[in-house]
Design an enzyme around this catalytic site. Structure first.
Site, PDB file in Angstrom:
ATOM      1  N   ASP A 167     -23.835   0.541   5.720  1.00  0.00           N
ATOM      2  CA  ASP A 167     -23.164   0.478   4.417  1.00  0.00           C
ATOM      3  C   ASP A 167     -24.174   0.885   3.351  1.00  0.00           C
ATOM      4  O   ASP A 167     -24.838   0.042   2.738  1.00  0.00           O
ATOM      5  CB  ASP A 167     -22.612  -0.938   4.158  1.00  0.00           C
ATOM      6  CG  ASP A 167     -21.666  -0.981   2.969  1.00  0.00           C
ATOM      7  OD1 ASP A 167     -21.910  -0.254   1.997  1.00  0.00           O
ATOM      8  OD2 ASP A 167     -20.684  -1.748   3.013  1.00  0.00           O
ATOM      9  N   GLU A 195       0.577   8.997   7.388  1.00  0.00           N
ATOM     10  CA  GLU A 195       1.545   7.895   7.570  1.00  0.00           C
ATOM     11  C   GLU A 195       2.733   8.105   6.637  1.00  0.00           C
ATOM     12  O   GLU A 195       2.539   8.580   5.507  1.00  0.00           O
ATOM     13  CB  GLU A 195       0.880   6.545   7.226  1.00  0.00           C
ATOM     14  CG  GLU A 195      -0.157   6.121   8.229  1.00  0.00           C
ATOM     15  CD  GLU A 195      -0.852   4.809   7.849  1.00  0.00           C
ATOM     16  OE1 GLU A 195      -0.336   4.071   6.989  1.00  0.00           O
ATOM     17  OE2 GLU A 195      -1.925   4.540   8.399  1.00  0.00           O
ATOM     18  N   SER A 235       0.801  -1.233   0.000  1.00  0.00           N
ATOM     19  CA  SER A 235       0.000   0.000   0.000  1.00  0.00           C
ATOM     20  C   SER A 235       0.832   1.281   0.000  1.00  0.00           C
ATOM     21  O   SER A 235       0.304   2.352  -0.235  1.00  0.00           O
ATOM     22  CB  SER A 235      -0.927   0.007   1.220  1.00  0.00           C
ATOM     23  OG  SER A 235      -0.183   0.231   2.395  1.00  0.00           O
ATOM     24  N   ARG A 271      -8.452   3.356   6.902  1.00  0.00           N
ATOM     25  CA  ARG A 271      -7.505   4.362   6.423  1.00  0.00           C
ATOM     26  C   ARG A 271      -7.585   5.566   7.369  1.00  0.00           C
ATOM     27  O   ARG A 271      -8.674   5.971   7.793  1.00  0.00           O
ATOM     28  CB  ARG A 271      -7.837   4.819   4.994  1.00  0.00           C
ATOM     29  CG  ARG A 271      -7.484   3.802   3.897  1.00  0.00           C
ATOM     30  CD  ARG A 271      -5.982   3.610   3.714  1.00  0.00           C
ATOM     31  NE  ARG A 271      -5.636   2.657   2.663  1.00  0.00           N
ATOM     32  CZ  ARG A 271      -5.386   1.359   2.841  1.00  0.00           C
ATOM     33  NH1 ARG A 271      -5.449   0.823   4.043  1.00  0.00           N
ATOM     34  NH2 ARG A 271      -5.039   0.590   1.821  1.00  0.00           N
ATOM     35  N   HIS A 313      -0.465   0.466  11.207  1.00  0.00           N
ATOM     36  CA  HIS A 313      -1.110  -0.049   9.983  1.00  0.00           C
ATOM     37  C   HIS A 313      -0.760  -1.528   9.779  1.00  0.00           C
ATOM     38  O   HIS A 313      -0.299  -1.931   8.718  1.00  0.00           O
ATOM     39  CB  HIS A 313      -0.667   0.795   8.770  1.00  0.00           C
ATOM     40  CG  HIS A 313      -1.535   0.628   7.562  1.00  0.00           C
ATOM     41  ND1 HIS A 313      -1.759   1.631   6.653  1.00  0.00           N
ATOM     42  CD2 HIS A 313      -2.228  -0.442   7.089  1.00  0.00           C
ATOM     43  CE1 HIS A 313      -2.536   1.197   5.689  1.00  0.00           C
ATOM     44  NE2 HIS A 313      -2.848  -0.069   5.935  1.00  0.00           N
ATOM     45  N   ASP A 354      -5.150   2.003  14.247  1.00  0.00           N
ATOM     46  CA  ASP A 354      -4.118   1.271  13.511  1.00  0.00           C
ATOM     47  C   ASP A 354      -3.652   2.090  12.308  1.00  0.00           C
ATOM     48  O   ASP A 354      -2.589   1.815  11.764  1.00  0.00           O
ATOM     49  CB  ASP A 354      -4.691  -0.076  13.037  1.00  0.00           C
ATOM     50  CG  ASP A 354      -3.698  -0.859  12.188  1.00  0.00           C
ATOM     51  OD1 ASP A 354      -2.587  -1.127  12.699  1.00  0.00           O
ATOM     52  OD2 ASP A 354      -4.012  -1.193  11.025  1.00  0.00           O
ATOM     53  N   THR A 391      -2.717  -6.145  -1.420  1.00  0.00           N
ATOM     54  CA  THR A 391      -3.545  -5.395  -0.461  1.00  0.00           C
ATOM     55  C   THR A 391      -5.007  -5.481  -0.862  1.00  0.00           C
ATOM     56  O   THR A 391      -5.332  -5.815  -1.998  1.00  0.00           O
ATOM     57  CB  THR A 391      -3.160  -3.899  -0.482  1.00  0.00           C
ATOM     58  OG1 THR A 391      -3.314  -3.419  -1.829  1.00  0.00           O
ATOM     59  CG2 THR A 391      -1.737  -3.678  -0.025  1.00  0.00           C
ATOM     60  N   GLY A 411      -3.972  -5.913   9.354  1.00  0.00           N
ATOM     61  CA  GLY A 411      -4.118  -7.049   8.434  1.00  0.00           C
ATOM     62  C   GLY A 411      -2.903  -7.954   8.398  1.00  0.00           C
ATOM     63  O   GLY A 411      -2.826  -8.854   7.565  1.00  0.00           O
TER      64      GLY A 411
HETATM   65  N1  LIG Z   1      -5.277  -1.620   8.526  1.00  0.00           N
HETATM   66  C1  LIG Z   1      -5.017  -2.545   7.635  1.00  0.00           C
HETATM   67  O1  LIG Z   1      -4.018  -3.228   7.749  1.00  0.00           O
HETATM   68  C2  LIG Z   1      -5.967  -2.786   6.508  1.00  0.00           C
HETATM   69  C3  LIG Z   1      -6.769  -1.785   6.024  1.00  0.00           C
HETATM   70  N2  LIG Z   1      -7.650  -2.030   4.997  1.00  0.00           N
HETATM   71  C4  LIG Z   1      -8.511  -0.928   4.538  1.00  0.00           C
HETATM   72  O2  LIG Z   1      -9.844  -1.283   4.823  1.00  0.00           O
HETATM   73  C5  LIG Z   1     -10.643  -0.965   3.701  1.00  0.00           C
HETATM   74  C6  LIG Z   1     -11.846  -1.875   3.664  1.00  0.00           C
HETATM   75  O3  LIG Z   1     -11.421  -3.193   3.349  1.00  0.00           O
HETATM   76  P1  LIG Z   1     -12.487  -4.293   2.905  1.00  0.00           P
HETATM   77  O4  LIG Z   1     -13.512  -4.439   3.947  1.00  0.00           O
HETATM   78  O5  LIG Z   1     -11.770  -5.503   2.510  1.00  0.00           O
HETATM   79  O6  LIG Z   1     -13.070  -3.600   1.619  1.00  0.00           O
HETATM   80  P2  LIG Z   1     -14.434  -3.923   0.892  1.00  0.00           P
HETATM   81  O7  LIG Z   1     -14.380  -3.191  -0.399  1.00  0.00           O
HETATM   82  O8  LIG Z   1     -14.690  -5.375   0.890  1.00  0.00           O
HETATM   83  O9  LIG Z   1     -15.517  -3.238   1.856  1.00  0.00           O
HETATM   84  C7  LIG Z   1     -15.646  -1.870   2.061  1.00  0.00           C
HETATM   85  C8  LIG Z   1     -17.111  -1.568   2.283  1.00  0.00           C
HETATM   86  O10 LIG Z   1     -17.259  -0.186   2.616  1.00  0.00           O
HETATM   87  C9  LIG Z   1     -18.480   0.237   2.035  1.00  0.00           C
HETATM   88  N3  LIG Z   1     -18.560   1.689   1.988  1.00  0.00           N
HETATM   89  C10 LIG Z   1     -18.052   2.531   1.059  1.00  0.00           C
HETATM   90  N4  LIG Z   1     -18.348   3.804   1.391  1.00  0.00           N
HETATM   91  C11 LIG Z   1     -19.056   3.758   2.550  1.00  0.00           C
HETATM   92  C12 LIG Z   1     -19.614   4.744   3.390  1.00  0.00           C
HETATM   93  N5  LIG Z   1     -19.546   6.057   3.120  1.00  0.00           N
HETATM   94  N6  LIG Z   1     -20.247   4.335   4.525  1.00  0.00           N
HETATM   95  C13 LIG Z   1     -20.334   3.023   4.830  1.00  0.00           C
HETATM   96  N7  LIG Z   1     -19.836   2.048   4.053  1.00  0.00           N
HETATM   97  C14 LIG Z   1     -19.190   2.414   2.928  1.00  0.00           C
HETATM   98  C15 LIG Z   1     -18.505  -0.444   0.688  1.00  0.00           C
HETATM   99  O11 LIG Z   1     -19.815  -0.500   0.157  1.00  0.00           O
HETATM  100  C16 LIG Z   1     -17.957  -1.814   1.029  1.00  0.00           C
HETATM  101  O12 LIG Z   1     -18.971  -2.731   1.329  1.00  0.00           O
HETATM  102  C17 LIG Z   1      -9.709  -1.131   2.501  1.00  0.00           C
HETATM  103  O13 LIG Z   1     -10.140  -0.353   1.400  1.00  0.00           O
HETATM  104  C18 LIG Z   1      -8.409  -0.661   3.044  1.00  0.00           C
HETATM  105  O14 LIG Z   1      -8.316   0.726   2.828  1.00  0.00           O
HETATM  106  C19 LIG Z   1      -7.787  -3.282   4.471  1.00  0.00           C
HETATM  107  C20 LIG Z   1      -7.004  -4.299   4.920  1.00  0.00           C
HETATM  108  C21 LIG Z   1      -5.986  -4.129   5.925  1.00  0.00           C
HETATM  109  O1  LIG Z   2      -4.749  -4.402   2.383  1.00  0.00           O
HETATM  110  C1  LIG Z   2      -4.742  -3.181   2.603  1.00  0.00           C
HETATM  111  O2  LIG Z   2      -5.466  -2.365   2.018  1.00  0.00           O
HETATM  112  C2  LIG Z   2      -3.826  -2.661   3.623  1.00  0.00           C
HETATM  113  O3  LIG Z   2      -4.011  -1.612   4.154  1.00  0.00           O
HETATM  114  C3  LIG Z   2      -2.658  -3.507   3.919  1.00  0.00           C
HETATM  115  O4  LIG Z   2      -2.918  -4.568   4.729  1.00  0.00           O
HETATM  116  C4  LIG Z   2      -1.549  -2.652   4.459  1.00  0.00           C
HETATM  117  O5  LIG Z   2      -0.358  -3.300   4.322  1.00  0.00           O
HETATM  118  P1  LIG Z   2       0.796  -2.921   3.289  1.00  0.00           P
HETATM  119  O6  LIG Z   2       0.333  -3.266   1.955  1.00  0.00           O
HETATM  120  O7  LIG Z   2       1.122  -1.493   3.373  1.00  0.00           O
HETATM  121  O8  LIG Z   2       1.906  -3.776   3.732  1.00  0.00           O
END
Ligand SMILES: NC(=O)C1=CN([C@@H]2O[C@H](COP(=O)(O)OP(=O)(O)OC[C@H]3O[C@@H](n4cnc5c(N)ncnc54)[C@H](O)[C@@H]3O)[C@@H](O)[C@H]2O)C=CC1
Ligand SMILES: O=C(O)C(=O)[C@H](O)COP(=O)(O)O
Length: 378
Positions: A147, A238, A45, A209, A255, A233, A67, A258
């Protein structure tokens, strides 16, 4: 074939070693010069993949991001250039769901409360939000989902408005992508006005985020509302979070919500499968062979567990207190934030532990093998 891969992406040698020559790079400082001869680019990311980076990358045949989020990639630009792109949807959803659940168990323990009986609001009911909701529902909690996008798409689950969720939830966990435009944009979704709506003693978790919350407004708000507890997180700016905000969070991490080994392996594996498909070759490697055995992989339960015991069991796969302590010690040193992410290789998912219960109690709501299996244990 030349494969340029982020040095923080595990299992690249094991999966891509037979496909070409691999060069590892620092994803945050990647330059156009470094990618000019690349056939394949594998990022995380922290790399902005756009026209400026790819200006001379004439041989590029594939870009993969291990990611869920794609906000760092100019997806339209890649499509225009005819360069196949994939991210890894869902790869670390279980890890994020378990992070949120374990953080809630930690907060309950720290404040001498029980998690059971609380109402949890999930904002964003996609992969990670659903994974968190699954854990919470398995634990018997009432979960509210907000959502509007999924609701408009006809998802059959029950949804509430954000105002209702804020008014009713004791705990709010954020799981949306970052979007800057449109009716449902999430940039500063929690601005000063929204923060001021939080009811007394709300716990607010952000593992999606940083910019989904206005971090300056959050500092100002939290300085006046000590009753509200934060688990953060992700951060605005960042790898340089605002130090005042780190100090105001109960649990603070760089961060890595995941970052289970399983989630990271799945991320790289999805890219491997997609590249094989693009190159029209068979994907012969297996995901399971990548993971090392876990040191506590068999546990026998002799009684039902208390919530405190469930937390102890959870700390075997992930001790959030360790990451919080390490983070506070390094986040404001040069490269501290990124170094901690780079060295983060010790966390597992609940599924790494196989449980057996000697005497299975039938009491409803007891923390027994049935509930633990629903939580994700084997
Ligand atoms: N901290 C970390 O390590 C990680 C962070 N992330 C972040 O988390 C985000 C979400 O991941 P997933 O759940 O896998 O994505 P996803 O795309 O499966 O789910 C996101 C959901 O948010 C909904 N959404 C969009 N705008 C909205 C709003 N204004 N209000 C309410 N819901 C809304 C969408 O309709 C969707 O269902 C990623 O885009 C990424 O930025 C993801 C993985 C790891
Ligand atoms: O999957 C995402 O979206 C994430 O935010 C990642 O889990 C963050 O990890 P990196 O890709 O930055 O290692």
């Amino acid at each position: 074939m030349k494969i340029i891969a982020d040095e923080n992406m595990p299992y690249v040698d094991a999966l891509f070693g037979d496909l070409g020559e691999i060069e590892y790079v620092n994803g945050r400082t990647l330059t156009p010069e470094q990618v000019r001869d690349a056939d394949v680019l594998l990022v995380r990311s922290v790399t902005k993949v756009n026209a400026a980076l790819l200006t001379n990358a004439d041989k590029l045949k594939f870009v993969g991001s291990a990611t869920i989020g794609t906000d760092h990639v100019a997806v339209d630009y890649l499509a225009q250039q005819g360069i196949p792109f994939t991210n890894a949807p869902g790869c670390n959803a279980t890890a994020v769901g378990e992070y949120a659940f374990i953080a809630m168990l930690e907060l309950a323990h720290r404040f001498g409360e029980s998690l059971q009986g609380k109402v949890v609001g999930i904002v964003g009911a996609g992969n990670t939000g659903t994974a968190a909701a699954n854990c919470l529902e398995a634990y018997g909690l009432k979960v509210l989902l907000c959502d509007p996008v999924k609701a408009e798409q006809g998802d059959s689950r029950e949804f509430v408005s954000l105002d209702t969720l804020i008014a009713q939830a004791d705990i709010i966990s954020l799981h949306v992508p970052i979007t800057k435009d449109g009716e449902h944009k999430t940039w500063y979704l929690f601005d000063e006005a929204r923060l001021n709506q939080l009811k007394p003693n709300t716990w607010l978790l952000n593992c999606c985020r940083g910019e989904v919350i206005d971090n300056r407004a959050l500092i100002k708000f939290k300085q006046q509302r000590d009753d509200v507890k934060l688990v953060l997180d992700v951060w605005e700016g960042e790898p340089n979070p605002m130090p005042e905000l780190v100090a105001l969070a109960e649990f603070a991490t760089p961060h890595i919500a995941g970052y289970s080994l399983e989630g990271k392996a799945r991320g790289t594996f999805i890219l491997y499968q997609k590249l094989c498909a693009v190159l029209s070759i068979d994907a012969t490697k297996s995901l399971t062979s990548l993971l090392p055995p876990f040191q506590f992989n068999q546990i026998s339960l002799h009684t039902d567990l208390s919530e405190a015991q469930l937390l102890s069991l959870s700390r075997l796969v992930y001790d959030l207190r360790d990451d919080d302590r390490k983070f506070r010690g390094c986040f404001n040193t040069a490269s501290g934030f990124d170094l901690m992410r780079k060295q983060h290789t010790y966390r597992r998912e609940y599924s790494a532990i196989s449980l057996t219960q000697m005497q299975l109690a039938e009491q409803r709501g007891a923390i027994n093998q049935t509930m633990l299996t629903a939580l994700g244990f084997n």
